[in-house]
Write a protein that holds these residues in place. Structure first.
Motif, PDB file in Angstrom:
ATOM      1  N   UNK A  92      41.529  58.840 -26.188  1.00 19.25           N
ATOM      2  CA  UNK A  92      42.089  57.617 -25.668  1.00 19.25           C
ATOM      3  C   UNK A  92      42.580  56.744 -26.802  1.00 19.25           C
ATOM      4  N   UNK A  93      43.317  55.694 -26.459  1.00 11.74           N
ATOM      5  CA  UNK A  93      43.832  54.803 -27.481  1.00 11.74           C
ATOM      6  C   UNK A  93      42.739  53.928 -28.061  1.00 11.74           C
ATOM      7  N   UNK A  94      41.714  53.605 -27.277  1.00  6.42           N
ATOM      8  CA  UNK A  94      40.670  52.721 -27.758  1.00  6.42           C
ATOM      9  C   UNK A  94      41.051  51.261 -27.687  1.00  6.42           C
ATOM     10  N   UNK A  95      42.343  50.916 -27.473  1.00  9.55           N
ATOM     11  CA  UNK A  95      42.764  49.530 -27.403  1.00  9.55           C
ATOM     12  C   UNK A  95      42.332  48.867 -26.108  1.00  9.55           C
ATOM     13  N   UNK A  96      42.074  49.650 -25.095  1.00 13.83           N
ATOM     14  CA  UNK A  96      41.641  49.132 -23.800  1.00 13.83           C
ATOM     15  C   UNK A  96      40.933  50.249 -23.058  1.00 13.83           C
ATOM     16  N   UNK A  97      40.054  49.912 -22.119  1.00 14.70           N
ATOM     17  CA  UNK A  97      39.388  50.957 -21.342  1.00 14.70           C
ATOM     18  C   UNK A  97      40.388  51.750 -20.514  1.00 14.70           C
ATOM     19  N   UNK A  98      40.124  53.037 -20.348  1.00 13.79           N
ATOM     20  CA  UNK A  98      41.064  53.938 -19.680  1.00 13.79           C
ATOM     21  C   UNK A  98      41.186  53.588 -18.202  1.00 13.79           C
ATOM     22  N   UNK A  99      42.395  53.231 -17.792  1.00 10.81           N
ATOM     23  CA  UNK A  99      42.671  52.993 -16.385  1.00 10.81           C
ATOM     24  C   UNK A  99      42.229  51.659 -15.842  1.00 10.81           C
ATOM     25  N   UNK A 100      41.514  50.845 -16.615  1.00 10.76           N
ATOM     26  CA  UNK A 100      40.990  49.577 -16.113  1.00 10.76           C
ATOM     27  C   UNK A 100      41.960  48.465 -16.480  1.00 10.76           C
ATOM     28  N   UNK A 101      42.554  47.795 -15.506  1.00  9.09           N
ATOM     29  CA  UNK A 101      43.558  46.768 -15.803  1.00  9.09           C
ATOM     30  C   UNK A 101      42.946  45.529 -16.432  1.00  9.09           C
ATOM     31  N   UNK A 102      43.793  44.731 -17.082  1.00  5.64           N
ATOM     32  CA  UNK A 102      43.346  43.476 -17.669  1.00  5.64           C
ATOM     33  C   UNK A 102      43.592  43.424 -19.157  1.00  5.64           C
ATOM     34  N   UNK A 103      43.331  42.264 -19.740  1.00  2.00           N
ATOM     35  CA  UNK A 103      43.447  42.056 -21.188  1.00  2.00           C
ATOM     36  C   UNK A 103      42.054  42.092 -21.787  1.00  2.00           C
ATOM     37  N   UNK A 104      41.847  42.943 -22.784  1.00  2.00           N
ATOM     38  CA  UNK A 104      40.511  43.213 -23.296  1.00  2.00           C
ATOM     39  C   UNK A 104      40.469  43.098 -24.817  1.00  2.00           C
ATOM     40  N   UNK A 105      39.286  42.817 -25.351  1.00  2.00           N
ATOM     41  CA  UNK A 105      39.034  43.024 -26.776  1.00  2.00           C
ATOM     42  C   UNK A 105      37.705  43.753 -26.913  1.00  2.00           C
ATOM     43  N   UNK A 106      37.658  44.675 -27.841  1.00  2.40           N
ATOM     44  CA  UNK A 106      36.472  45.513 -27.995  1.00  2.40           C
ATOM     45  C   UNK A 106      35.381  44.743 -28.719  1.00  2.40           C
TER      46      UNK A 106
END
Length: 413
Positions: free
Chosen positions: A182-196
């Motif tokens: 996965x890209x790791x920039x966001x959870x797979x398939x889960x919509x929204x704006x995220x930071x790890x």
């Protein structure tokens, strides 16, 4: 926005900090920059070294646009890094107008990994043509590189200027789809704006003790009883290892006595209790579970738990039950849940959950498989992964068995 809470012992006093420690990568970045030519094309240069001698299948500089699209600098090199510096220079390309993040990424053991720092640059309008001409060199001459063919096209654009920023690193989406990376920039398939806010890529040679305990509520070397009385295995740190880019939780049919009770199996478990816990967020792990034919074997689990069960809740992202991949949320209101259709054994799969006020939505391989909206608690929870076994499910129990975990990541808004 809710921050992750981690804990560490300092001078015998339990203290708190608001960040999760990073795992030790195979590759260390000494410098990273983007430079621009008069024709509007840009290229990246990175100086890196190995934490040890490591043979890389690919080394590159990954780029992500503001919407998460993959716009890596073209090409990559296969090389062997030593502990001395190696300089990588990418091929050139121009970028459509926008702001981009970039970072060093590498592939080893068929898995893509990324390394801090993550930087950003801003490009003007237009596009251009990418020229794949990456190279890797080292003053000592110990590293060698090859240049795979790679092309990309766009239209000319003004120059890009590099500036430093501090988002969390990610794994490049240029990894082949067959690996499930996965890209790791966001959870797979889960919509929204995220930071790890938390992650472990399991790239080192041992378990990161700043993030994980290798048993269930015991001393660092203790063999402990299981969390659930229905389980048939004790948990020993000897069954936990990190290697080949994965966490290994190994189950063996070996009678083991703990607290006067003998369990027919011994297995591996890790928990972040006392080291990292979270209220709300997206939890995700990429797991290769044991299998029995087309069914999921044993009782492999990825879950989170509060300090006061069941009042504080239990979020089961994945548990293999009767050969199926299932999810639940336990609280004083009950334990609703379900099992996903399809096969999630015999290969790598991504299991995730989006926990927010009043609901938990579950995603397997990026596809929503269920949602629970009753009894959702809000107390902080810590993470657990374990390769459990239920002796009463004899049809799907397999030993020895290795539950492998490629990564664990947590994001918040």
């Amino acid at each position: 926005m809710l921050a992750v809470t981690t804990t560490a012992l300092a001078g015998g006093v339990l203290t708190q900090t608001d960040r999760a420690e990073a795992s030790t990568p195979d590759v260390v970045v000494d410098s990273l920059s983007v430079v621009s030519a008069a024709n509007g094309q840009s290229k990246a240069t990175a100086t890196v070294h190995g934490a040890r001698t490591v043979k890389l299948q690919a080394l590159t500089v990954a780029v992500r646009s503001a919407d998460g699209a993959n716009r890596d600098f073209p090409g990559a090199v296969a090389t062997t890094l030593g502990t001395g510096p190696t300089t990588f220079t990418s091929g050139s390309r121009t970028f459509p107008a926008g702001t981009y993040t970039y970072y060093v990424a590498y592939k080893v053991h068929d898995h893509w990994h990324s390394v801090s720092p993550v930087k950003s640059f801003t490009a003007g309008s237009g596009g251009g043509t990418a020229t794949p001409a990456p190279t890797a060199s080292t003053p000592s001459g110990t590293a060698t590189g090859t240049t795979p063919a790679s092309t990309a096209s766009s239209t000319p654009a003004p120059a890009a200027t590099a500036t430093a920023s501090s988002p969390a690193p990610s794994t490049p989406s240029s990894a082949p789809a067959t690996t499930g990376a996965t890209t790791g920039t966001a959870p797979v398939g889960i919509p929204g704006t995220w930071h790890q806010v938390f992650g472990d890529e399991f790239n080192g040679g041992s378990l990161d003790a700043s993030k994980w305990n290798a048993n269930w509520f015991g001393c660092a070397t203790c063999v402990t009883k299981p969390p659930n009385s229905a389980e048939g295995s004790a948990y020993s740190p000897s069954q936990v290892s990190v290697g080949d880019g994965s966490l290994h939780l190994k189950l063996a049919q070996q009678p083991t006595t703990v607290g006067g009770k003998t369990y027919p199996y011994v297995s591996g478990l890790v928990t972040s209790n006392g080291k990292a816990q979270f209220t709300y967020g997206a939890f995700e792990a990429r797991i290769h579970t044991p299998s029995s034919g087309s069914q999921m074997a044993n009782w492999p689990s990825f879950w989170a738990d509060g300090q006061n069960w069941p009042t504080d809740g239990e979020l089961d992202v994945l548990e293999g039950l009767g050969g199926s991949a299932c999810y639940h949320f336990h609280s004083t209101a009950g334990g609703p849940g379900g099992c996903a259709s399809g096969t999630y054994s015999g290969g790598w799969h991504t299991f995730g959950a989006d926990w927010k006020q009043g609901s938990v939505t579950y995603y397997y391989d990026g596809k929503q498989v269920g949602q629970i909206t009753s009894g959702i608690t809000s107390a902080p929870m810590y993470l657990i992964l374990n390769n459990a076994v239920n002796p009463s499910h004899s049809g799907t129990n397999v030993a020895p068995a290795d539950m492998q975990v490629d990564y664990v990541r947590v994001w918040q808004h």
